[in-house]
Design a protein around this motif. Structure first.
Motif, short mmCIF file in Angstrom:
data_model
loop_
_atom_site.label_atom_id
_atom_site.label_comp_id
_atom_site.label_asym_id
_atom_site.label_seq_id
_atom_site.Cartn_x
_atom_site.Cartn_y
_atom_site.Cartn_z
N LEU A 1 1.03 -1.29 0.10
CA LEU A 1 -0.06 -0.08 -0.04
C LEU A 1 0.93 1.10 0.08
O LEU A 1 0.53 2.25 -0.76
CB LEU A 1 -1.15 0.02 1.25
N VAL A 2 1.90 1.33 0.71
CA VAL A 2 2.66 2.27 0.88
C VAL A 2 3.61 2.55 -0.45
O VAL A 2 3.76 3.76 -0.79
CB VAL A 2 3.88 2.20 1.86
N ARG A 3 3.82 1.31 -1.01
CA ARG A 3 4.44 1.54 -2.49
C ARG A 3 3.68 2.17 -3.28
O ARG A 3 4.02 2.74 -4.24
CB ARG A 3 4.94 0.01 -2.82
N ARG A 4 2.35 1.84 -3.35
CA ARG A 4 1.21 2.30 -4.07
C ARG A 4 1.28 3.84 -3.98
O ARG A 4 1.11 4.71 -5.00
CB ARG A 4 0.24 1.63 -4.02
N GLU A 5 1.19 4.15 -2.58
CA GLU A 5 1.03 5.63 -2.34
C GLU A 5 2.26 6.64 -2.96
O GLU A 5 2.12 7.50 -3.56
CB GLU A 5 1.43 5.78 -1.01
N LEU A 6 3.42 6.08 -3.05
CA LEU A 6 4.43 6.65 -3.65
C LEU A 6 4.18 6.62 -5.00
O LEU A 6 4.62 7.60 -5.53
CB LEU A 6 5.83 5.87 -3.19
N ALA A 7 3.99 5.52 -5.70
CA ALA A 7 3.90 5.53 -7.26
C ALA A 7 2.79 6.51 -7.73
O ALA A 7 2.88 6.83 -8.65
CB ALA A 7 3.39 4.03 -7.40
N GLU A 8 1.80 7.00 -6.94
CA GLU A 8 0.80 7.84 -7.27
C GLU A 8 1.10 9.13 -6.82
O GLU A 8 0.52 10.04 -7.28
CB GLU A 8 -0.57 7.50 -6.59
N ASP A 9 2.47 9.31 -6.49
CA ASP A 9 2.53 10.93 -6.33
C ASP A 9 3.03 11.41 -7.42
O ASP A 9 3.95 11.02 -8.33
CB ASP A 9 3.90 10.79 -5.37
N PRO A 10 2.55 12.40 -7.49
CA PRO A 10 2.46 13.48 -8.97
C PRO A 10 4.08 13.76 -9.21
O PRO A 10 4.31 14.06 -10.46
CB PRO A 10 1.63 14.51 -8.89
N ILE A 11 4.92 14.01 -8.21
CA ILE A 11 6.16 14.59 -8.45
C ILE A 11 7.30 13.28 -8.56
O ILE A 11 8.04 13.58 -9.36
CB ILE A 11 6.58 15.37 -7.35
N VAL A 12 7.21 12.32 -7.55
CA VAL A 12 8.27 11.56 -7.36
C VAL A 12 7.74 9.92 -7.32
O VAL A 12 8.27 9.06 -7.06
CB VAL A 12 9.20 11.67 -5.87
N GLY A 13 6.61 9.96 -8.03
CA GLY A 13 5.97 8.55 -8.17
C GLY A 13 6.78 7.64 -9.01
O GLY A 13 6.59 6.29 -8.74
N TRP A 14 7.55 8.19 -10.11
CA TRP A 14 8.46 7.33 -10.99
C TRP A 14 9.48 6.52 -10.16
O TRP A 14 9.88 5.46 -10.49
CB TRP A 14 9.06 8.23 -11.88
N THR A 15 9.65 7.19 -8.75
CA THR A 15 10.85 6.49 -7.84
C THR A 15 10.47 5.10 -7.37
O THR A 15 11.07 4.27 -7.01
CB THR A 15 11.24 7.32 -6.85
#
Length: 363
Positions: free
Chosen positions: A130-144
């Motif tokens: 879930l946390v990995r998905r939250e990061l992936a959905e970040d508009p700025i650093v989601g690609w990380t």
């Protein structure tokens, strides 16, 4: 090992004087990897008073991989030094492994300070899909998130052989003897844990005549969210001010488990649902008391963590369906009291070996 290096892994930390969950995790992870691979690890202390540019340059140069478990300490106190260490590691062509415990639940200002670390990392170790998905959905650093790898999270605290008495433990014992229902909540108190949600459940139990006493074993994280003020205000609105205890900092594991011994059931009503990164829940499990928590948001949340999944499958952790109202949690707490308290074996070292091996594979 690369030419000119003395250690395989350099752990960035704040030294033994900084007692916090992140610091404890870093220390235990280093010990577990060192146990599996003796002589492979070193540590660099970074605080306001320790960790000069010269110290960082030398320490990074002596290692092959730099591991940073962010934040090193309280996020507003030491930010620049660990980021500088990661930048130097990239400059000197050392591998950078960042350990990232959460994302969406962080205050936006905190997330901003984490962005440079995400950009500098070669690999980002995370503990929850879930946390990995939250990061992936970040508009700025989601690609990380493409650089991320999942690892199973162990508890930071092992149940000790004995417990220590305290005034609070005596108070809880007296409350139980008087017929009160003691509901526990362990760990740091911050918005991501929705501390006020348990108050709503307590109000329902009180209306039913159950005489609840809710004990938060931990302390509020200082920040800009005014969490404690909102918590106290809501408790007063629900007429629970005299039915809620916040322990504050507890000095020893023996004292922590002494308090656990006087808890009837633990409850974690979480808006995000139970995730595989909730080490506080794993600590509570070791008490033998029932742990009630909201079901996970993702069906595969525990697929990478078979030990955690087993606790759920055998009913040690009782899940409440997402979207359930507070009455359902109250019902589940009351029904859990009818179950016998069972102190099952908990392979603490085995949990840490799993984690160390998963992270070691990324080094």
């Amino acid at each position: 090992m690369a030419e000119g290096t003395a250690y395989r892994v350099l752990f960035l930390g704040a030294g033994p004087q900084m007692q916090c969950g992140v610091g404890q995790f870093t220390r235990l992870l280093q010990e577990a990897i060192e146990k599996d691979d003796p002589g492979s690890c070193a540590a660099l202390t970074l605080t306001r008073a320790h960790g000069s540019l010269r110290d960082i340059w030398r320490a990074v140069g002596s290692s092959r991989t730099v591991v940073c478990n962010f934040p090193i300490v309280a996020w507003k106190r030491v930010i620049v030094r660990p980021l500088l260490a990661l930048a130097i590691a990239r400059l000197r062509r050392r591998r950078v492994v960042l350990i990232q415990h959460e994302w969406g639940g962080l205050h936006r200002l905190r997330r901003i300070t984490y962005i440079p670390a995400l950009l500098l990392a070669d690999t980002i170790v995370m503990f929850s899909p879930l946390v990995r998905r939250e990061l992936a959905e970040d508009p700025i650093v989601g690609w990380t998130a493409r650089k991320s790898a999942l690892a199973p999270l162990p508890p930071n605290i092992e149940a000790p052989a004995g417990v220590v008495d305290s005034r609070l433990r005596q108070r809880l014992s007296e409350a139980r003897q008087a017929g009160r229902l003691v509901i526990g909540h362990f760990g740091s108190i911050y918005p991501g844990k929705q501390p006020n949600a348990l108050l709503e459940i307590g109000a329902i139990l009180k209306a039913r005549g159950q005489k609840p006493l809710i004990v938060y074993i931990g302390s509020f994280i200082r920040g800009v969210d005014q969490v404690e003020q909102a918590f106290r205000a809501r408790a007063a609105e629900l007429d629970l001010s005299d039915d809620v205890i916040v322990s504050g900092y507890v000095a020893s594991d023996h004292e922590v488990f002494g308090l656990f011994s006087q808890v009837d059931a633990f409850c974690y009503p979480l808006e995000e649902g139970l995730t595989a990164r909730r080490a506080s829940v794993l600590t509570c499990v070791q008490s033998g008391r029932p742990v009630i928590a909201t079901g996970p948001a993702l069906a595969d949340e525990f697929d990478h963590h078979p030990r955690f999944k087993e606790l759920i499958d055998r009913g040690t952790i009782v899940l409440v369906a997402r979207g359930s109202d507070d009455d359902v949690y109250a019902d589940r707490i009351v029904s859990a009291l009818k179950w016998p308290s069972v102190q099952t074996a908990f392979d603490f070292d085995g949990w840490w070996q799993d984690t160390a091996r998963a992270i070691k594979a990324q080094l």
